[in-house]
Scaffold this active site. Structure first.
Site, PDB file in Angstrom:
ATOM      1  N   ASP A  11     -66.495  50.609  32.554  1.00 52.31           N
ATOM      2  CA  ASP A  11     -65.494  51.324  31.774  1.00 52.31           C
ATOM      3  C   ASP A  11     -65.671  52.814  32.078  1.00 52.31           C
ATOM      4  OD1 ASP A  11     -63.547  51.878  29.789  1.00 52.31           O
ATOM      5  OD2 ASP A  11     -65.133  52.308  28.361  1.00 52.31           O
ATOM      6  N   ASP A  13     -64.045  55.838  30.359  1.00 57.82           N
ATOM      7  CA  ASP A  13     -64.130  56.798  29.261  1.00 57.82           C
ATOM      8  C   ASP A  13     -65.212  56.432  28.261  1.00 57.82           C
ATOM      9  OD1 ASP A  13     -61.871  58.556  30.003  1.00 57.82           O
ATOM     10  OD2 ASP A  13     -60.731  56.700  29.770  1.00 57.82           O
ATOM     11  N   ASP A 240     -68.222  50.861  26.393  1.00 56.39           N
ATOM     12  CA  ASP A 240     -68.541  51.254  25.023  1.00 56.39           C
ATOM     13  C   ASP A 240     -67.658  50.595  23.979  1.00 56.39           C
ATOM     14  OD1 ASP A 240     -66.241  52.885  25.841  1.00 56.39           O
ATOM     15  OD2 ASP A 240     -66.528  53.867  23.905  1.00 56.39           O
TER      16      ASP A 240
END
EC number: 3.1.3.48
Length: 294
Positions: A11, A13, A240
């Site tokens: 991922d 961001d 996240d």
């Protein structure tokens, strides 16, 4: 020679880069008063400004914002290979690609974007601008306790597979262990953001030589599985958010949740290849019994 491919699905961001958490203060808040929230906000705003400006000035974003595609090569079949050295992108009458003519015009833009991405920021800006961007990167890296540079270094480790350099040697395209098992390592990027800003972020945060444009924004984990479909391919997702977690669970892949808190080991700096190898072993079994390198 046997070959195992390890695909690391990242991922973008709040995993490889920090931006939203700077803008909303959650990064600083995780340090319970130690970090200056306002400084994080100012850094985030500067990054936003540069990202948007580069998108518009260098990557046709104003023209193609409403033509978002999942990855840069999605329009390749419409590209007839025309020489674009004297092509006028401002006067070609491009509009959202509902017909083959406009799809071809979008494919031209994607080709130019891909070439600019491969060439890097140094071919887009002069030394003065590069100094500004380098200073912003270094200041942000210092503010985040080397999160950015540590994440980048970890991507390099993943590509090399060098958890323990004494156990393996670098070979063309991968790692060869003592049992002649060739290990290939691939970094793939996933993001819920639009394609062009995501590519610009990769450039600005120095990830472009570690994430090729072919491996950018693949929204669906199923696409990734199909792309690297082979019984000797192993996947691990790192992110996240709950979206990546649920997608990884649906695919029965290991998932490592990145945590901003300074006490966590699943952050940058902190995350190690040995930890990632542990997650691989939970899903795919003991790597030592399969001539793996870890």
């Amino acid at each position: 020679m046997n070959q195992i491919t390890k695909v690391y699905i990242w991922d973008m961001d709040e995993t490889l880069i920090l931006l939203k958490s700077l803008l909303n203060g959650t990064y600083a808040e995780a340090f319970t008063g130690i970090k200056d929230v306002q400084k994080g906000l100012e850094l985030g705003k500067m990054w936003e400004k540069h990202i948007l400006q580069i998108c518009d000035d260098c990557f046709f974003y104003e023209q193609i914002e409403n033509c978002n595609k999942p990855f840069i090569e999605s329009m390749t079949k419409y590209d007839d290979g025309r020489d674009l050295s004297d092509y006028d992108f401002k006067q070609d009458g491009f509009s959202p690609p509902h017909d083959d003519l406009n799809k071809r015009k979008l494919a031209y833009r994607h080709r130019v974007i891909a070439n600019k991405y491969k060439q890097g920021l140094h071919n887009l800006f002069d030394k003065e601008m590069m100094a500004v961007l380098d200073a912003l990167y270094n200041t942000t890296d210092e503010y985040t306790d080397r999160w950015l540079s540590s994440a980048r270094a970890f991507l390099e480790q993943c590509l090399a597979g060098d958890e323990d350099p004494t156990l393996s040697q670098t070979a063309a395209g991968g790692i060869v262990n003592s049992n002649d098992t060739r290990i290939r390592h691939i970094n793939v990027l996933v993001t819920s953001g639009s394609l062009i800003p995501s590519l610009v972020k990769c450039l600005l945060f120095r990830l472009d030589n570690l994430i090729s444009y072919e491996n950018g924004k693949l929204q669906c984990f199923q696409w990734i599985k199909e792309r690297f479909n082979d019984q000797n391919v192993r996947f691990c997702a790192i992110g996240d958010g709950w979206e990546e977690c649920e997608a990884a669970q649906a695919m029965k892949w290991p998932f490592i949740k990145v945590d901003l808190r300074p006490s966590s080991s699943h952050r940058f700096p902190g995350l190690t290849l040995r930890t990632v190898g542990f997650y691989f072993s939970i899903v795919y079994g003991d790597p030592d019994s399969e001539n793996d390198e870890e």
